[in-house]
Design an enzyme around this catalytic site. Structure first.
Site, short mmCIF file in Angstrom:
data_model
loop_
_atom_site.label_atom_id
_atom_site.label_comp_id
_atom_site.label_asym_id
_atom_site.label_seq_id
_atom_site.Cartn_x
_atom_site.Cartn_y
_atom_site.Cartn_z
N SER A 168 -13.66 -4.30 -0.55
CA SER A 168 -14.61 -3.39 -1.25
C SER A 168 -16.02 -3.55 -1.19
O SER A 168 -17.05 -4.12 -2.15
CB SER A 168 -14.39 -3.79 -2.83
OG SER A 168 -14.84 -3.01 -3.74
N PRO A 169 -16.50 -3.42 0.06
CA PRO A 169 -17.84 -3.68 0.31
C PRO A 169 -18.89 -2.76 -0.24
O PRO A 169 -20.15 -3.08 -0.45
CB PRO A 169 -18.03 -3.26 2.11
CG PRO A 169 -16.78 -2.30 2.31
CD PRO A 169 -15.66 -2.89 1.19
N LEU A 170 -18.51 -1.45 -0.79
CA LEU A 170 -19.46 -0.72 -1.75
C LEU A 170 -19.29 -1.14 -3.00
O LEU A 170 -19.70 -0.25 -3.96
CB LEU A 170 -19.16 0.77 -1.27
CG LEU A 170 -19.50 1.10 0.21
CD1 LEU A 170 -19.40 2.68 0.54
CD2 LEU A 170 -20.67 0.44 0.92
N TYR A 187 0.90 -1.17 0.11
CA TYR A 187 0.00 0.10 0.10
C TYR A 187 0.87 1.31 -0.09
O TYR A 187 1.97 1.40 0.61
CB TYR A 187 -0.75 0.11 1.26
CG TYR A 187 -2.10 -1.03 1.03
CD1 TYR A 187 -2.15 -1.79 0.03
CD2 TYR A 187 -2.97 -1.15 2.18
CE1 TYR A 187 -3.26 -2.66 -0.14
CE2 TYR A 187 -4.04 -2.06 2.21
CZ TYR A 187 -4.22 -2.88 1.20
OH TYR A 187 -5.12 -3.77 0.95
N GLY A 247 -16.64 -0.38 -5.05
CA GLY A 247 -16.04 0.95 -5.72
C GLY A 247 -16.98 2.33 -5.62
O GLY A 247 -16.82 3.03 -6.49
N GLY A 248 -17.71 2.03 -4.54
CA GLY A 248 -18.57 3.29 -4.53
C GLY A 248 -19.93 3.06 -5.35
O GLY A 248 -20.80 3.93 -4.95
N LEU A 290 -22.28 1.24 -4.43
CA LEU A 290 -23.37 1.11 -3.81
C LEU A 290 -23.51 2.22 -2.63
O LEU A 290 -24.17 2.02 -1.35
CB LEU A 290 -23.15 -0.19 -2.60
CG LEU A 290 -23.17 -1.75 -3.58
CD1 LEU A 290 -22.77 -2.63 -2.92
CD2 LEU A 290 -24.81 -2.02 -4.18
N GLY A 291 -22.73 3.08 -2.79
CA GLY A 291 -22.64 4.38 -1.88
C GLY A 291 -23.51 5.22 -2.24
O GLY A 291 -23.52 6.50 -1.83
#
Length: 323
Positions: free
Chosen positions: A211-213, A53, A215-216, A218-219
């Site tokens: 990546s729970p969203l 990272y 890449g956004g 689901l945001g």
């Protein structure tokens, strides 16, 4: 904050997990330190990072930022369950990547130095290494455990059969093996339900979604687009153009339930079997607070069924595709 055990271990970890991938590239060091302080204030004790990272080969920028935060003292290291990863190339010379015994030894020592700590709580294989035998990998990990440099081992991006292979090899050595698997998992990407999650549950691994969203997406991306807060391009635009009706249904459901779309997506993961908690990589304090808020959301069967209707998932294999 809610806590749970990591897989079959006795280790207690927060159900909100702080991802640090943006520390350095997207978030300044001062802001990163402030976010980590707020995470502790919110009860988050589980931090995830990786040696690559920062995305400048060999630098380990994000680990260095975390290490300087630990060095401030105040119990920061003692209050943190620290997870990092190895696999990616940290240099251009042979044996500076993957899972050979040599790279495990060198990569671990380098991470410890950057993180300014004497041990890693959860040392994760960032990817499967198809060229290194498990006996070599486990022997190197056993040495590191004996030296007190790591406590637990975990995997990331493994297939179900990789988990089985790793655990059977560890069992033959009378060794603990893996205690967690970190996979991409969200309402849109649910392939892990086929074999990865059943394998993790069978072998007692905690599942840590990244990546729970997605890449956004689901945001609240439709609402943000309409408000002019986000401009769509590339693959995100292609996905939204193709699935606009589905995403609109999702955001309408979130509104009906009284939740922000991103918080609903995180809460849904917390209701899935075998999930320890999702990793969120906040760029800002507001994004961290949103992740914390999701832990308190309770979804009833009706809400879960409506989410499944919008984003159909998978049964475990082989029933998903056979009788």
């Amino acid at each position: 904050m809610d806590y749970t055990h990591l897989g079959r271990t006795g280790l207690s970890v927060s159900r909100a997990i702080l991802g640090t991938m943006n520390f350095g590239p997207q978030t300044s060091e001062d802001d990163s330190h402030a976010i980590m302080d707020r995470a502790h204030e919110s009860g988050i004790n589980f931090f995830d990072t990786a040696n690559v990272y920062g995305w400048e080969k060999g630098e380990g920028i994000t680990e260095q930022i975390i290490g300087r935060w630990f060095a401030k003292g105040g119990g920061r290291r003692e209050k943190t369950v620290l997870a990092t990863k190895l696999y990616g190339d940290m240099g251009d010379w042979p044996n500076e990547g993957k899972l050979s015994a040599l790279n495990i030894r060198r990569a671990l020592d380098a991470s410890l130095k950057r993180l300014q700590t004497d041990h890693i709580d959860l040392y994760q294989f960032h990817h499967i290494d198809r060229e290194t035998p498990w006996d070599e990998i486990w022997q190197a990990i056993e040495v590191a455990v004996a030296q007190g440099k790591i406590l637990y081992a975990g995997s990331s991006n493994f297939a179900g059969w990789h988990i089985a292979q790793a655990q059977e090899a560890a069992k033959a050595r009378h060794f603990t093996g893996l205690v967690s698997e970190q996979s991409i998992y969200n309402l849109i990407k649910r392939e892990v339900e086929l074999e990865v999650i059943p394998a993790a549950q069978q072998y007692g691994l905690g599942v840590i979604p990244w990546s729970p969203l997605n890449g956004g997406l689901l945001g609240g991306i439709i609402g943000k687009e309409q408000e002019g807060k986000r401009r769509l391009e590339g693959r995100s635009k292609e996905y939204v153009d193709e699935h606009r009706e589905q995403l609109e249904s999702y955001e309408n459901l979130a509104r009906d339930l009284g939740h922000a779309p991103g918080e609903l997506a995180l809460a849904w993961l917390l209701h899935q079997p075998g999930v320890t908690g999702p990793i969120t990589g906040p760029r800002t304090m507001e994004q961290l607070d949103s992740a914390v808020a999701a832990v308190d959301i309770r979804l009833d069967r009706d809400a879960l069924d409506k989410l499944d209707a919008i984003f159909p998932g998978h049964k475990p294999a082989p029933e998903d595709y056979a009788w």
